[in-house]
Design a protein around this motif. Structure first.
Motif, PDB file in Angstrom:
ATOM      1  N   ALA A   1      11.761 -13.460  -0.125  1.00 24.48           N
ATOM      2  CA  ALA A   1      12.853 -14.266  -0.667  1.00 24.48           C
ATOM      3  C   ALA A   1      12.934 -15.619   0.033  1.00 24.48           C
ATOM      4  O   ALA A   1      13.120 -16.663  -0.609  1.00 24.48           O
ATOM      5  CB  ALA A   1      14.175 -13.513  -0.534  1.00 24.48           C
ATOM      6  N   THR A   2      12.779 -15.629   1.359  1.00 17.62           N
ATOM      7  CA  THR A   2      12.800 -16.883   2.117  1.00 17.62           C
ATOM      8  C   THR A   2      11.632 -17.779   1.714  1.00 17.62           C
ATOM      9  O   THR A   2      11.783 -19.005   1.590  1.00 17.62           O
ATOM     10  CB  THR A   2      12.739 -16.598   3.630  1.00 17.62           C
ATOM     11  N   GLY A   3      10.461 -17.180   1.522  1.00 17.48           N
ATOM     12  CA  GLY A   3       9.300 -17.963   1.102  1.00 17.48           C
ATOM     13  C   GLY A   3       9.506 -18.600  -0.250  1.00 17.48           C
ATOM     14  O   GLY A   3       9.183 -19.787  -0.456  1.00 17.48           O
ATOM     15  N   LEU A   4      10.048 -17.854  -1.201  1.00 16.59           N
ATOM     16  CA  LEU A   4      10.322 -18.410  -2.527  1.00 16.59           C
ATOM     17  C   LEU A   4      11.379 -19.503  -2.456  1.00 16.59           C
ATOM     18  O   LEU A   4      11.303 -20.506  -3.166  1.00 16.59           O
ATOM     19  CB  LEU A   4      10.766 -17.301  -3.476  1.00 16.59           C
TER      20      LEU A   4
ATOM     21  N   SER B   1       7.141 -14.326   5.013  1.00 18.87           N
ATOM     22  CA  SER B   1       7.672 -15.648   4.654  1.00 18.87           C
ATOM     23  C   SER B   1       6.545 -16.668   4.522  1.00 18.87           C
ATOM     24  O   SER B   1       6.440 -17.379   3.512  1.00 18.87           O
ATOM     25  CB  SER B   1       8.675 -16.130   5.713  1.00 18.87           C
ATOM     26  N   CYS B   2       5.708 -16.740   5.558  1.00 21.12           N
ATOM     27  CA  CYS B   2       4.626 -17.735   5.564  1.00 21.12           C
ATOM     28  C   CYS B   2       3.625 -17.462   4.443  1.00 21.12           C
ATOM     29  O   CYS B   2       3.136 -18.397   3.790  1.00 21.12           O
ATOM     30  CB  CYS B   2       3.929 -17.741   6.920  1.00 21.12           C
ATOM     31  N   LEU B   3       3.302 -16.194   4.226  1.00 19.19           N
ATOM     32  CA  LEU B   3       2.355 -15.844   3.169  1.00 19.19           C
ATOM     33  C   LEU B   3       2.896 -16.240   1.800  1.00 19.19           C
ATOM     34  O   LEU B   3       2.162 -16.802   0.973  1.00 19.19           O
ATOM     35  CB  LEU B   3       2.076 -14.336   3.202  1.00 19.19           C
TER      36      LEU B   3
ATOM     37  N   VAL C   1       5.212 -18.572   1.091  1.00 21.60           N
ATOM     38  CA  VAL C   1       5.228 -20.040   0.987  1.00 21.60           C
ATOM     39  C   VAL C   1       3.841 -20.551   0.615  1.00 21.60           C
ATOM     40  O   VAL C   1       3.687 -21.393  -0.280  1.00 21.60           O
ATOM     41  CB  VAL C   1       5.703 -20.683   2.310  1.00 21.60           C
ATOM     42  N   TYR C   2       2.823 -20.039   1.274  1.00 17.38           N
ATOM     43  CA  TYR C   2       1.444 -20.500   1.034  1.00 17.38           C
ATOM     44  C   TYR C   2       0.964 -20.129  -0.369  1.00 17.38           C
ATOM     45  O   TYR C   2       0.394 -20.967  -1.078  1.00 17.38           O
ATOM     46  CB  TYR C   2       0.519 -19.891   2.084  1.00 17.38           C
ATOM     47  N   LEU C   3       1.208 -18.903  -0.788  1.00 15.74           N
ATOM     48  CA  LEU C   3       0.681 -18.436  -2.069  1.00 15.74           C
ATOM     49  C   LEU C   3       1.266 -19.186  -3.262  1.00 15.74           C
ATOM     50  O   LEU C   3       0.565 -19.437  -4.240  1.00 15.74           O
ATOM     51  CB  LEU C   3       0.951 -16.930  -2.225  1.00 15.74           C
ATOM     52  N   PHE C   4       2.536 -19.566  -3.191  1.00 10.61           N
ATOM     53  CA  PHE C   4       3.206 -20.126  -4.357  1.00 10.61           C
ATOM     54  C   PHE C   4       3.471 -21.626  -4.252  1.00 10.61           C
ATOM     55  O   PHE C   4       4.307 -22.161  -4.967  1.00 10.61           O
ATOM     56  CB  PHE C   4       4.523 -19.372  -4.609  1.00 10.61           C
ATOM     57  N   TRP C   5       2.737 -22.301  -3.361  1.00 13.12           N
ATOM     58  CA  TRP C   5       2.850 -23.761  -3.268  1.00 13.12           C
ATOM     59  C   TRP C   5       1.428 -24.327  -3.237  1.00 13.12           C
ATOM     60  O   TRP C   5       0.826 -24.494  -2.187  1.00 13.12           O
ATOM     61  CB  TRP C   5       3.606 -24.161  -2.000  1.00 13.12           C
TER      62      TRP C   5
END
Length: 523
Positions: A176-179, A226-228, A230-234
């Motif tokens: 959720a934080t990553g999204l 979180s980091c994964l 952020v990376y996957l969807f940006w």
């Protein structure tokens, strides 16, 4: 009595369902906002990069924008095989609003967990849904409102994670934080807040000579997920994750690309030179007074409680959420003030603080109810005050985005002469509809200044051959009668009266006793 009891228990769902029905019945009536075409274009650039068609994304000026929600909208557009522009943008409006309602439902569940009171939970839900500006933006603002909605979801999952302490739930809060960060880089503030609580619990356990193994596992799972995510969807971060993230943070904390002025209290000020009180004033004059008063009361009460027990947030779930709400509510505003960040279009860029503000409001209301003898009268007064903005939303539909409270002014056109009103350009849809309904010519030439008028025409009126739009820049061109039939304006960055057109006004859409959009007859 049994039916009454069931209705009371289900009142939150009933209220939410009524808003769902209202949204399904009204989403087709909103106009096109200033940034909507640009947002869709941003998604297309990232989509082409993902498909390997070109690398323009890596050189694009706006590559630092998170695009996960825009990619969702673009994916639905392609999945549904939408071709007509009107269908595409109506779908975007509907999905953006549904996502907002999803965030609102999670927020309701959070309130019910915290307060164990259906009345307070429903009150908080209404405080979130009935803010006139935020409700209107929930249809067409695909930048700020998805971020607000995702923040509400993160607050709920945060509560679940720290209560259960199961690793799978910490994986969920990490996703959720990553999204959240993939929507806007400011999601890092939530990431840092969660790290603060996790590190605090580790230190607290060490001080109490307790095992820290589970806490370290939770911390590891949270950071990794979180980091994964952020990376996957940006997509912009795929090639250089750390350098890209630093570039985004530096760019968005200052945002010097927006070289323009804002209209604030009757004066034009460059966006990089706004006074420190810019955000507090905008929040103060565009939030219903009761909502504002209870929110400020909540900030004071929660602040005092945290000062009395400064370390309780590391072992008490209630105090942990209080501190998180306070950080979320005040932190971004203070950051804008300290960093002298560029802010424009009122306070929409920090709309995401509003769920935390409501959470603080409900804490204030819970204390008020606790210390009041006649709760029935008090609760009736609270319901009346919470529902009062609904009258404005209905009467001004679909232009409730121009809401101001009495602090902004009450005299005719006072608000227009002091504050920016329809900065999104939504009123052009109503204006062009009015011209088509009342114009008798088979060929109508409409002159305009603001670009949302052209976007609205392309998307909703492109098939109507009666209309022809002409863009004008200079003042002298506005009244060249031989060149057009009508001139339409929403006063964006031009709050004064159009003296050249004096006496030619045929209709004005008004909100809060001020003109929002005016149509002048030229010949």
């Amino acid at each position: 009595m049994q039916l009454r009891s069931v209705l009371s228990r289900r009142s939150g769902f009933i209220v939410w369902a009524l808003f769902l029905v209202a949204g399904l019945c009204s989403f087709q009536n909103y106009g096109i906002s200033w940034d909507e075409e640009a947002q869709r274009y941003a998604a297309q650039i990232s989509y082409d990069y993902i498909r390997g068609r070109d690398n323009f994304l890596l050189q694009w000026d706006n590559r630092d924008y998170g695009v996960v929600f825009e990619l969702l909208l673009l994916g639905l557009e392609k999945l549904l095989h939408l071709r007509q522009l009107s269908d595409i943008y109506l779908m975007r409006h509907l999905v953006t609003h549904l996502f907002f309602l999803g965030g609102a439902w999670c927020f309701y569940l959070l309130l019910r967990r915290i307060f164990q009171s259906n009345f307070l939970a429903v009150t908080g839900l209404l405080l979130l849904l009935l803010h006139p500006r935020i409700y209107a933006d929930s249809f067409y603002n695909s930048k700020d409102l998805p971020f607000l909605s995702m923040y509400a979801i993160c607050l709920y999952v945060f509560s679940r994670a720290f209560d259960s302490e199961r690793l799978i739930v910490f994986w969920m809060i990490g996703v959720a934080t990553g999204l959240l960060t993939d929507i806007r880089i400011l999601g890092i503030l939530f990431f840092v807040s969660v790290l603060f609580f996790l590190f605090g619990q580790v230190c607290f356990n060490i001080a109490r000579r307790k095992s820290v193994r589970q806490k370290l596992l939770q911390l590891t799972v949270y950071v990794f997920s979180s980091c994964l995510t952020v990376y996957l969807f940006w997509p912009f971060l795929w090639m250089h994750p750390l350098d890209g993230l630093l570039h985004v943070w530096k760019s968005m904390s200052v945002f010097s690309r927006w070289d323009a002025s804002v209209f604030f209290n009757g004066t034009f000020i460059h966006a990089s030179q706004i006074p420190w009180y810019y955000l507090p004033v905008w929040i103060g004059i565009t939030t219903p007074v009761f909502y504002l008063a209870t929110g400020i009361g909540g900030i004071i009460l929660v602040g005092i409680s945290l000062l009395r027990k400064p370390f309780a947030c590391f072992y008490d779930a209630d105090y942990r959420l209080r501190l998180l709400a306070l950080i979320t509510c005040l932190g971004p505003v203070l950051a804008v003030i300290v960093l002298h960040s560029v802010v424009y279009d009122a306070w929409r860029q920090v709309f995401f603080i509003y769920p935390a503000f409501v959470l603080l409001s409900v804490w204030a209301l819970s204390e008020l109810i606790l210390f009041t003898r006649n709760n029935r009268i008090l609760k009736s007064a609270i319901v009346f005050a919470v529902l009062s903005p609904l009258a404005f939303t209905i009467s001004s539909f679909p232009l409730s985005n121009v809401y101001f409270n009495v602090l902004a002014g009450t005299r005719p056109d006072e608000i227009r002469h002091r504050w920016e009103m329809d900065y999104w350009g939504l009123s052009f849809r109503q204006g062009l509809n009015y011209i088509l309904d009342h114009g008798t010519s088979s060929h109508i030439i409409v002159r305009y200044r603001e670009s949302p008028c052209a976007a609205t025409y392309r998307i909703f009126f492109g098939q109507d051959r009666r209309l022809e739009l002409q863009h004008v820049e200079e003042t002298e061109q506005w009244i060249e009668r031989e060149s057009g039939d009508y001139f339409i304006t929403n006063y964006r960055l031009f709050p004064n009266d159009f003296e050249q057109c004096k006496g030619n006004e045929i209709y004005s859409f008004r909100v809060a006793n001020s003109r929002v959009c005016t149509i002048f007859k030229l010949r």
